[in-house]
Design an enzyme around this catalytic site. Structure first.
Site, PDB file in Angstrom:
ATOM      1  N   ALA A   1     -48.487 -21.068  81.828  1.00 61.25           N
ATOM      2  CA  ALA A   1     -48.155 -21.449  80.456  1.00 61.25           C
ATOM      3  C   ALA A   1     -47.214 -20.422  79.836  1.00 61.25           C
ATOM      4  O   ALA A   1     -47.204 -19.249  80.221  1.00 61.25           O
ATOM      5  CB  ALA A   1     -49.415 -21.587  79.608  1.00 61.25           C
ATOM      6  N   ASP A   2     -46.439 -20.900  78.858  1.00 64.63           N
ATOM      7  CA  ASP A   2     -45.564 -20.004  78.108  1.00 64.63           C
ATOM      8  C   ASP A   2     -45.451 -20.523  76.678  1.00 64.63           C
ATOM      9  O   ASP A   2     -45.311 -21.730  76.463  1.00 64.63           O
ATOM     10  CB  ASP A   2     -44.171 -19.921  78.741  1.00 64.63           C
ATOM     11  N   THR A   3     -45.523 -19.602  75.722  1.00 63.87           N
ATOM     12  CA  THR A   3     -45.455 -19.983  74.309  1.00 63.87           C
ATOM     13  C   THR A   3     -44.264 -19.309  73.652  1.00 63.87           C
ATOM     14  O   THR A   3     -44.038 -18.110  73.837  1.00 63.87           O
ATOM     15  CB  THR A   3     -46.751 -19.576  73.578  1.00 63.87           C
TER      16      THR A   3
END
Length: 245
Positions: free
Chosen positions: A112-114
């Site tokens: 995941a990446d935000t």
């Protein structure tokens, strides 16, 4: 993205769908249901809590070598695609490490990446106190986007030399509106030490909630993992087991 890269990505996504269909068919015919083991390719305690909350059993395995998070100009100009690409890099790095250990079985790896985005500009994690202060001043009184991309890689390896692999990636976006912040409020928040490992220099699940007027969309997306959407799109996760590798 060039034509070869696009074709490779499409092929990988098709492979993931075909792999999941094959597993479901095996479940229908086998006396014992096939179960995936799960790895979360992130050291974020917030993502661990969100995945725990929806009942997924998993272990954490972060890449031994930090993933390159630099962005080519075309990706930097498209934050959603940039977040998806970084999520894929993070999950893909762990997949490579696991397969190098001659893994056998069935495995799901989640990366995941935000990203915080204001007027098309990506705000990453602040590099310094002054950088964090500059970010918060820009976000003050404005509405920005928070994009979290999730990349799910599915592996079926009945033997170390017999591997089926595919992945699918999606991005979810929420919108956050900050109050008009005074310099004193920004200084007080920075003194609490929440900013330095957070995209956009704030944590909505912590003291950073006081900076926010309102938000639209999923709170989980803002925190770092749209867990409910993840479960909806990958129901195999609900019956999965914690990985042992």
């Amino acid at each position: 993205m060039n034509d070869d890269q696009l074709n490779d990505e499409v092929a990988a996504k098709v492979a993931a769908d075909e792999l999941r269909q094959a597993v479901n068919e095996e479940r229908e015919t086998a006396s014992q249901p096939a179960a995936f083991e799960v790895i979360l390719a992130s050291g974020s305690p917030r993502r661990r809590e969100l995945l725990d909350a929806v009942g997924v059993k998993f272990i954490v395995h972060t890449p031994a070598t930090p993933v390159d998070e630099s962005l080519e100009p075309d990706l930097a100009a498209n934050p959603e695609e940039a977040a998806k690409k970084l999520a894929e890099r993070k999950a893909g790095a762990v997949v490579q490490e696991v397969l190098a250990q001659n893994f056998t079985g069935m495995l799901i790896v989640i990366g995941a990446d935000t990203m915080v985005v204001l007027d098309g500009k990506i705000f990453g994690k602040p590099r310094s106190l002054s950088d964090a202060k500059h970010m918060l001043r820009q976000l003050s009184g404005r509405t920005h986007e928070v994009i979290t991309a999730v990349s799910v890689w599915m592996i079926a390896a009945p033997a170390a030399e017999d591997i089926s692999l595919g992945f699918r990636t999606f991005a979810d976006t929420s919108r956050v509106t900050f109050r008009d912040l005074t310099d004193e409020e920004i200084a007080d928040y920075l003194a609490r030490g929440e900013s330095f490992d957070k995209a956009g220099a704030y944590a909505i699940q912590g003291e950073g909630a006081k900076l926010v007027d309102h938000y639209d969309g999923s709170l989980d997306t803002i925190i770092g993992l749209p867990a409910e959407r993840l479960i909806k799109e990958f129901p195999d996760l609900v019956n999965a087991e914690a990985a042992e590798c």
